[in-house]
Design an enzyme around this catalytic site. Sequence first.
Site, PDB file in Angstrom:
ATOM      1  CB  VAL A  77       0.486  31.500   7.435  1.00  0.00           C
ATOM      2  CG1 VAL A  77       0.006  31.726   5.999  1.00  0.00           C
ATOM      3  CG2 VAL A  77      -0.132  32.536   8.360  1.00  0.00           C
ATOM      4  CB  ALA A 122       3.936  26.411   6.099  1.00  0.00           C
ATOM      5  CE  LYS A 123       9.735  31.641   8.730  1.00  0.00           C
ATOM      6  NZ  LYS A 123      10.940  31.306   7.941  1.00  0.00           N
ATOM      7  N   GLY A 124       5.475  29.867  10.844  1.00  0.00           N
ATOM      8  CA  GLY A 124       4.800  30.046  12.125  1.00  0.00           C
ATOM      9  C   GLY A 124       5.554  31.054  12.965  1.00  0.00           C
TER      10      GLY A 124
END
Length: 433
Positions: A77, A122-124
């Site tokens: 995201v 952001a992050k995953g």
Amino acid sequence: MTTSSITTPELPDAPSVPPRPAGALATAHEQLATAVEHLGYDEGLHRMLATPRREIHVAVPLRRDSGETVLFHGFRVQHNVSRGPGKGGLRYHPSVDIDEVRALAMWMTWKCGVVDLPYGGAKGGVAIDPREYSTSELERVTRRYTSEIMPMIGPDTDIMAPDMGTDSQTMAWVMDTYSVNRGHTIPAVVTGKPLAVGGSLGRGTATSAGIVHVTAAALEEVGEKLDGVSVAVQGFGKVGSHAAALFAARGARVAAVSDQYGGIRADTGIDVDRLFAHVAATGSVVGFDGADPISNAELLALDVDVLVPAAVEGVLDEVTAGRVRARYVVEGANGPTTTAGDRVLAKNGVTVVPDVLANAGGVVVSYFEWVQANQTYWWTEHEIAEKLEHRMTTSYHEVSAMARAHGVSLRDAALIIGVKRTADAHEIRGLYP
Ligand code: NAD
């Protein structure tokens, strides 16, 4: 069998307040709403700030060492990219889902704003328990996940780093997969990678060092020093373990630590160096011979000066926050305190140094790593330590001054700073088309 899709965030028909989901995302939305109210923004801007710019949900199939095929869900995201590329970790944990990743991505945006880095958030994540898989299985999962999200990441678009369940080796695999597919080596696509492939000195301990710097700054404001204060740390992973070691090195007494298997307590102080050896040998803090066993719930309620939750989200809720006897909660983890927990801590006079400030040391040195990789010129450990301490201490004082000026908590003040820097970028850039 394999599918991947780029999904557009769901948008409501008419402008209204953003939806309020549960869990970490609910906490993130409530925090944003509070900051937006202080800043007096309209609903349109609120919605812009609440909605991720881009999301991807991918299937990650794995052929196990046994030959069996299993499938995981992976996410990335980009919450906001107005101030620069998306920046944020990659998490491997069985509870990962899209809403958790959305919350973590949003917190990254505010965090980069608070410490004034030229990044968005952001992050995953991949919903996998890494302890259940071999190293070669984790390498295949990482390479497949990287290939699936390749259209979204890059040194100028979205830069990954380690988070729960991933480490510098994971970042080396991401960097290699990305580089091989692009045809040349691109170290700046990830941070938190090993030194041998362009990592930065000081990155491994940066989050923990930042926690110690902001704790020292908070204590100095009331005329106290780290020397002699008692500290309890929940989580003995990359963040918690080094935080415990650095607190001890600065003269603090580490009274308790824990991990997912349980905790240990020694009122005279835990020998953290010896504990590292025990954890390396056994995989847990449990059973350390220089301390007594306690539960995670007991650790959170210990009568210490400083409590550092450095494990998972939501551990300090309305009930557990009411049991906290520490004077300071310094949030090593992302989102360890729920909104209701925050209210209880404030009512009981506990000072919370919020995650978006307290654990920002990691992203600060990630930024230094990215700058070094882009310049292909590496700095000394001393330069990095000095720049990190300066950035963390300056940010703490900015947040503290904002809190005093507006009569709000450190969390609200940090959010106001982070959200305002992001909103200012939106306003100045204008709306395209
Ligand atoms: P990690 O995987 O290295 O360590 C996590 C630790 O938490 C382990 O000791 C694990 O046993 C423990 N744990 C897991 N579930 C638990 C539970 N239910 N109760 C108690 N302990 C539990 O992860 P990490 O990188 O140290 O990250 C910890 C937190 O810090 C996360 O919230 C992460 O998002 C945040 N954070 C990490 C970084 C970083 O640089 N690694 C930077 C900023 C914030």
